[in-house]
Design a protein around this motif. Sequence first.
Motif, short mmCIF file in Angstrom:
data_model
loop_
_atom_site.label_atom_id
_atom_site.label_comp_id
_atom_site.label_asym_id
_atom_site.label_seq_id
_atom_site.Cartn_x
_atom_site.Cartn_y
_atom_site.Cartn_z
N GLU A 14 0.91 -1.41 0.00
CA GLU A 14 0.00 -0.06 -0.06
C GLU A 14 0.78 1.21 -0.18
O GLU A 14 0.51 2.29 -0.86
N GLU A 17 2.54 1.68 -3.37
CA GLU A 17 1.71 1.89 -4.33
C GLU A 17 1.32 3.54 -4.20
O GLU A 17 1.20 4.28 -5.18
N ALA A 18 1.38 4.13 -2.82
CA ALA A 18 1.10 5.62 -2.64
C ALA A 18 2.20 6.45 -3.26
O ALA A 18 2.08 7.49 -3.81
N ARG A 21 2.07 6.51 -6.93
CA ARG A 21 0.98 7.47 -7.15
C ARG A 21 1.49 8.74 -7.31
O ARG A 21 1.04 9.63 -7.75
N ASP A 22 2.14 9.28 -5.92
CA ASP A 22 2.64 10.37 -5.86
C ASP A 22 3.61 10.91 -6.88
O ASP A 22 3.99 11.97 -6.88
N LYS A 24 3.65 10.18 -10.13
CA LYS A 24 2.97 10.28 -11.24
C LYS A 24 3.28 11.58 -12.26
O LYS A 24 3.59 11.61 -13.50
#
Length: 163
Positions: A14, A17-18, A21-22, A24
């Motif tokens: 998790e 993935e965070a 995502r940040d 991107k």
Amino acid sequence: MKKIAILCVEDESEVREAVIRDLKPFAEVFRIEAAEDVSDAREVLAELEDDGVELGLALCDHMMPGESGVEFLVSLEHNDEYQDCRKVLITGQAGLEDTVRAVNEAKLHHYISKPWKPEELLSVVKEQLTEYVIGNAEDLKPYVAVLDGARLMTEIAKTASDK
């Protein structure tokens, strides 16, 4: 333009993935890779090398199964191929001794405490990658839109005036 990668080494899916995502906003210009532990990270490094991609930034957790993040960052520093790579420790569990080792032996560039704020992570990544490309990229123009554009333009102007 040689491709540059960002590597995130984090054992908790998790959290990994965070972070991805940040990151991107950087994906258009940088290759973003993730690894769940140091062994996996070494495999990613081999893939990057095979693909002719440089490691520009390593974002690494400390507490992981097997080899720790600090040990991994120290190993990067002791490898000529990765000495220019910017190293950031993202952790909530590194003690003072481990943190000091990361600073002294891995030449740590930044420390981010968990939980982090996305804007803090973006700011640190932008700053570290700006430093990396200034020292390692032949053409800074492709990075102006996603990194510290003003700083890069100053470097471009300085290089042009030196010619």
